[in-house]
Design a protein around this motif. Sequence first.
Motif, PDB file in Angstrom:
ATOM      1  N   PRO A   1       3.221  22.693  23.426  1.00 12.02           N
ATOM      2  CA  PRO A   1       4.639  22.762  23.804  1.00 12.02           C
ATOM      3  C   PRO A   1       5.247  21.413  24.172  1.00 12.02           C
ATOM      4  O   PRO A   1       6.407  21.146  23.848  1.00 12.02           O
ATOM      5  CB  PRO A   1       4.636  23.723  25.003  1.00 12.02           C
ATOM      6  CG  PRO A   1       3.244  23.752  25.492  1.00 12.02           C
ATOM      7  CD  PRO A   1       2.365  23.472  24.314  1.00 12.02           C
TER       8      PRO A   1
ATOM      9  N   LEU B   1       8.211  30.090  22.225  1.00 12.25           N
ATOM     10  CA  LEU B   1       9.012  29.177  21.419  1.00 12.25           C
ATOM     11  C   LEU B   1      10.504  29.340  21.711  1.00 12.25           C
ATOM     12  O   LEU B   1      11.244  28.351  21.765  1.00 12.25           O
ATOM     13  CB  LEU B   1       8.744  29.410  19.937  1.00 12.25           C
ATOM     14  CG  LEU B   1       9.590  28.542  18.998  1.00 12.25           C
ATOM     15  CD1 LEU B   1       9.063  27.127  18.967  1.00 12.25           C
ATOM     16  CD2 LEU B   1       9.649  29.131  17.602  1.00 12.25           C
TER      17      LEU B   1
ATOM     18  N   LEU C   1       5.591  28.451  10.979  1.00 12.76           N
ATOM     19  CA  LEU C   1       6.834  28.349  11.731  1.00 12.76           C
ATOM     20  C   LEU C   1       7.726  27.300  11.086  1.00 12.76           C
ATOM     21  O   LEU C   1       7.280  26.176  10.827  1.00 12.76           O
ATOM     22  CB  LEU C   1       6.534  27.954  13.177  1.00 12.76           C
ATOM     23  CG  LEU C   1       7.751  27.646  14.060  1.00 12.76           C
ATOM     24  CD1 LEU C   1       8.597  28.894  14.263  1.00 12.76           C
ATOM     25  CD2 LEU C   1       7.305  27.063  15.396  1.00 12.76           C
TER      26      LEU C   1
END
Length: 528
Positions: free
Chosen positions: A134, A96, A168
Amino acid sequence: MTSLDMTREALARAERESAMKSRILATVSHDIRTPLSGIAGMSHLLGQTRLTPEQANYLAGIGQSVQALSQLVDDLLDFSAIEAGRFKLHPRDDDLRQLIESVVEILAHRAHEKGIEIASWVAADVPGLLSFDPERLRQVLFNLVGNAVKFTNEGGVLVSASMVEGELEIRVRDTGPGMSVRGQERLFREFEQVGEEKSRIGGTGLGLAISRRIVLEAGGSIAVESELGVGSTFVVRVPVGQPSDFRLRQARATMLSSTHMLIIAPDGVCREALAAAVTSLGGTVRLAATPADLLASLEHAADAFTDIVVDRRLADFLSEELCKHPVFRNPATRRILLIDPETRSTTRFLGAGYDSWLVRPLRERSLVGVLQGRMKGIELRDPINDNRSNSRWTQAEGSGLDVLLAEDDPVNRLLLKTVLKKGGHRVSEVETLRDLIAAATQATGRPGAIVTDLSMPGGNGLDALSAIRDFERTNRLAEVPIIVVTGSAGSETRKAAIDAGATELFVKPADPAKLAELLASYAARRAG
C-alpha cells in the motif's frame, strides 16, 4: 594482472562507490529531515493560532514547500535504493478503495484551488481486499495524480480502477495539455521532465521514473496514452493477490439495484465518477446539466426517481424548478445536495428542500450509506492545508501521561514539547542517549511513554531501545510505549527500530496531530 582480475577489481570498486553514494544520500537525508521537521512542525503550531487570511495563505505556501522538499528527499532515497539493488516491495492485504479515495481527497484542495474537478471510482468487480504494497502504490498514485493536477488548468482529473484479465488496472485521466510522441518516449527516464518550462519548476524528474520501477518490481506495467491539446491517461496494470470473495463481489454488483438516480450537475469528471459508481453497483442513472436536459429527463423517465442529486454549482439556478415540478415534492424521492469541502453553508441548502448531502470527491461508503438511508450526510472534510484551529488534540494541562522526551535538536525539542503539553502531558527532557537510558531504567517514577530520536549523542539509538526493554524484562515491568521520531525513512530503519523495542515510528517531519492522537490513545488505555 589478468583481464579477469581487472574486471573483478572494477566491479568491487563500483560496488564500494555505490555503497558510499547510498551512505552519503542517507546521511544527507537525515540531516535535511531534522530542520525540515522543525519547519513543518512550527508551521503546524502557528496554524493553531488566530491568523489573518493573508497570514494563512503565507503559511499554506510554507506547507506546500515543505511537502515538495520532503518528496524530493524521498525520491532521492528511493532512487539510491533502486540503483543499489536494495529496493523491495512488502505486499499485504489492504483496501484499494480507501487508498485511492484518500489520495484523491488529499489532492482535492490543490485541484479546487485551480478551479478544476477531481474524482475517483472503483468498479464493483474489484475485491474489498487485495494483496499489494500500500505504501508504494500510494506513492505511485501521488506521483500520477499529483502531476495530473499540476498540469491541468481546465476540466479535471479522474482516477478509476477495475479488474482486467485478472490484473488490477488503475487509470489516471486528465484534461491537461497532453504530450507529443517524443515527449511520451522520454517521460519515464530519470531526471527527465516533459512539458512547458514554467510547469517543470519544483520537480526533479524522478517521480515517474521511480513509479515505473515500483510497478515493474510488482510485475506490472505503466503506460501513457496522450494527445496534444486533449489530455493524457496513465494506465497502471499490476498483478494482485485477491481472496476468493466471489459472492461478495456479486453482492456489490447489485448493491444499488433499486436506485434510479437523476444527477443534475455540470459535465465533468465529478458527474462522470458519480454516474459510474452508481451504475457499477447496479443502479441506473439519468444526467441533466441544463433546464432543457432536466425537463427531458423528467418526461422520459419510465419510473419515478428514487434519488435526485443536485450539484451545488447548479442549486441556485434550479431552485425554481425544484419548487415547481411535482417530482421534487414526491416524499418517496430523496433530494441530495452535492457540495465541495470548501462549502460551509450546508444548513441553508438543507433548509431549501434537500434531505441529505454528499461531499466531493465522493467516498463510496458514504454514497452507499446515504442512498440506502443509513445516514443523512457526512461531515465537511477540511482540505489538507486548512489552518483553522484544531482542538481535537488539545487537552487540559497535566491531564495526560508523564512523557520522557529525548531530542538533541533544540527546534524539534521545542516542537515536540509544545505538542505534548497541548495534549495535556507532563514532559521531562533529555538530550543524550545516555541520559535517556538512565531516566527510563529507574525502578520508580518511570515515564508513561517515551518519545525519542534515534540519532543523538551518547551512544547508539537501537542499543538504547534494547537496553530499556532488557531492563523491563529483567525486572518484570510493563513495557512503556516508545515512539521513535527519526529522519531515517527506510524500511530497514523501521524494522530495526521495531525489533529493538520501538512501539511506533514516525518519519520526520512527523504529523503533530497524529503523534498527539497516538499518545492520547495510550493515556486513555491507561485510564481505562
